[in-house]
Design a protein around this motif. Structure first.
Motif, PDB file in Angstrom:
ATOM      1  N   SER A  10       1.004  -1.221  -0.083  1.00 36.73           N
ATOM      2  CA  SER A  10      -0.258   0.033  -0.595  1.00 36.73           C
ATOM      3  C   SER A  10       1.056   1.348  -0.068  1.00 36.73           C
ATOM      4  O   SER A  10       0.302   2.202  -0.433  1.00 36.73           O
ATOM      5  N   ASN A  11       1.931   1.027   0.258  1.00 35.69           N
ATOM      6  CA  ASN A  11       2.799   2.401   0.574  1.00 35.69           C
ATOM      7  C   ASN A  11       4.253   2.472  -0.673  1.00 35.69           C
ATOM      8  O   ASN A  11       5.074   3.075  -0.497  1.00 35.69           O
ATOM      9  N   GLN A  12       3.541   1.013  -1.663  1.00 33.97           N
ATOM     10  CA  GLN A  12       4.591   1.428  -2.880  1.00 33.97           C
ATOM     11  C   GLN A  12       5.970   1.174  -2.478  1.00 33.97           C
ATOM     12  O   GLN A  12       7.109   1.321  -3.367  1.00 33.97           O
ATOM     13  N   ASP A  13       6.085   0.199  -1.583  1.00 31.48           N
ATOM     14  CA  ASP A  13       7.852   0.408  -0.847  1.00 31.48           C
ATOM     15  C   ASP A  13       8.694  -1.242  -2.024  1.00 31.48           C
ATOM     16  O   ASP A  13       8.101  -2.156  -1.892  1.00 31.48           O
ATOM     17  N   VAL A  14       8.154  -0.715  -3.221  1.00 34.47           N
ATOM     18  CA  VAL A  14       8.581  -2.383  -4.006  1.00 34.47           C
ATOM     19  C   VAL A  14      10.034  -3.161  -3.705  1.00 34.47           C
ATOM     20  O   VAL A  14       9.366  -3.903  -3.608  1.00 34.47           O
ATOM     21  N   LYS A  15      10.825  -2.131  -3.816  1.00 31.88           N
ATOM     22  CA  LYS A  15      11.996  -2.803  -3.424  1.00 31.88           C
ATOM     23  C   LYS A  15      11.921  -3.895  -2.309  1.00 31.88           C
ATOM     24  O   LYS A  15      12.018  -5.218  -2.001  1.00 31.88           O
ATOM     25  N   TYR A  16      11.607  -3.579  -0.918  1.00 32.61           N
ATOM     26  CA  TYR A  16      11.348  -4.350   0.337  1.00 32.61           C
ATOM     27  C   TYR A  16      10.356  -5.307  -0.363  1.00 32.61           C
ATOM     28  O   TYR A  16      10.111  -6.458  -0.134  1.00 32.61           O
ATOM     29  N   ILE A  17       8.700  -5.324  -0.583  1.00 27.82           N
ATOM     30  CA  ILE A  17       7.954  -6.207  -1.030  1.00 27.82           C
ATOM     31  C   ILE A  17       7.915  -6.676  -1.596  1.00 27.82           C
ATOM     32  O   ILE A  17       8.059  -8.521  -1.658  1.00 27.82           O
ATOM     33  N   MET A  18       8.998  -7.221  -3.084  1.00 28.30           N
ATOM     34  CA  MET A  18       9.164  -7.940  -3.606  1.00 28.30           C
ATOM     35  C   MET A  18      10.559  -8.477  -3.331  1.00 28.30           C
ATOM     36  O   MET A  18      10.821  -9.937  -3.468  1.00 28.30           O
TER      37      MET A  18
END
Length: 248
Positions: A10-18
């Motif tokens: 939801s916070n668009q933290d792409v690096k961590y979620i990926m």
């Protein structure tokens, strides 16, 4: 962990979620998360890059072949939409959309505002349909709707009269002409070329009661005659209905 992933997404933290998805080898979930983030991205180029990244993640797993193919096709469509907008210097041509149908329709509709470029735009529409394997029947429906929505009645007529094999018949043409409040002669031109079973309903839709009555009489259908009498406001046609009913 799931709540944490949702929070990051939801916070668009792409690096961590990926990293979390990749570490757990959840390639479908990872690719889908990236694709969803792409849809929320305003920049067209960033969106294309993110959809391509989603495709790459899908490609890491054996169970996500379909998802990868879908992402590849969508990224290609986004690139094609951007190319068309740049070529015609207008956002009205191929606005960003997940639908190839909407893209083709927009290209055809735009031709109504740029008659000098119509031939080129129609060629682009045909090219898109071929590239994305749009069935011929679906393409004809797209053309009919696009021509009618943009007031390209001459082009609609040309399509109806073309030597190409018509996979949808002329009923959609008649319905488009009726919805577009075209002259009765133009509407009749289409209706008279559809199968007899459809002509009565189309004439009723167009409120062409005398023509509808003729079809009802030809079919010797009392219910249809009564239906016309009940709907029309013409005393003359009501009398004709009564006379026709007495003869059946």
């Amino acid at each position: 962990v799931n709540m944490y992933m949702l929070y990051l997404a939801s916070n668009q933290d792409v690096k961590y979620i990926m990293n979390l998805y990749l570490r757990k080898e959840k390639f479908v979930s990872g690719g889908t998360a990236m694709a969803r983030l792409a849809l929320d991205t305003a920049s067209s180029r960033e969106r294309i890059a993110m959809v391509k990244e989603a495709s790459r993640v899908y490609g890491l797993g054996k169970e996500s072949v379909f998802q990868k193919a879908s992402a590849d096709e969508y990224a290609d469509l986004l690139s094609e939409q951007e190319r068309l907008r740049n070529n015609y210097n207008s956002y009205d041509v191929a606005p960003e959309s997940s639908s190839i149908t909407n893209t083709i329709s927009s290209v055809i509709r735009y031709a109504g505002t740029k008659p000098r470029e119509a031939h080129k735009l129609f060629a682009d529409a045909e090219r898109l349909a071929k590239r994305y394997k749009v069935p011929e029947k679906r393409l004809w429906h797209i053309k009919v709707r696009a021509f009618s929505q943009s007031g390209q009645w001459a082009n609609l007529r040309n399509l109806a009269d073309s030597r190409q094999k018509n996979p949808i018949g002329l009923k959609p043409f008649a319905m488009a002409a009726i919805a577009g409040n075209q002259p009765l002669g133009e509407i009749t031109r289409y209706i008279e070329r559809v199968p007899a079973d459809d002509r009565y309903d189309l004439f009723c839709e167009a409120k062409m009661w005398k023509k509808a009555l003729e079809e009802a009489v030809a079919a010797r259908d009392m219910n249809k005659i009564i239906h016309v009498r009940g709907l029309c406001n013409s005393v003359e046609i009501q009398q004709l209905c009564e006379s026709a009913a007495n003869c059946i």
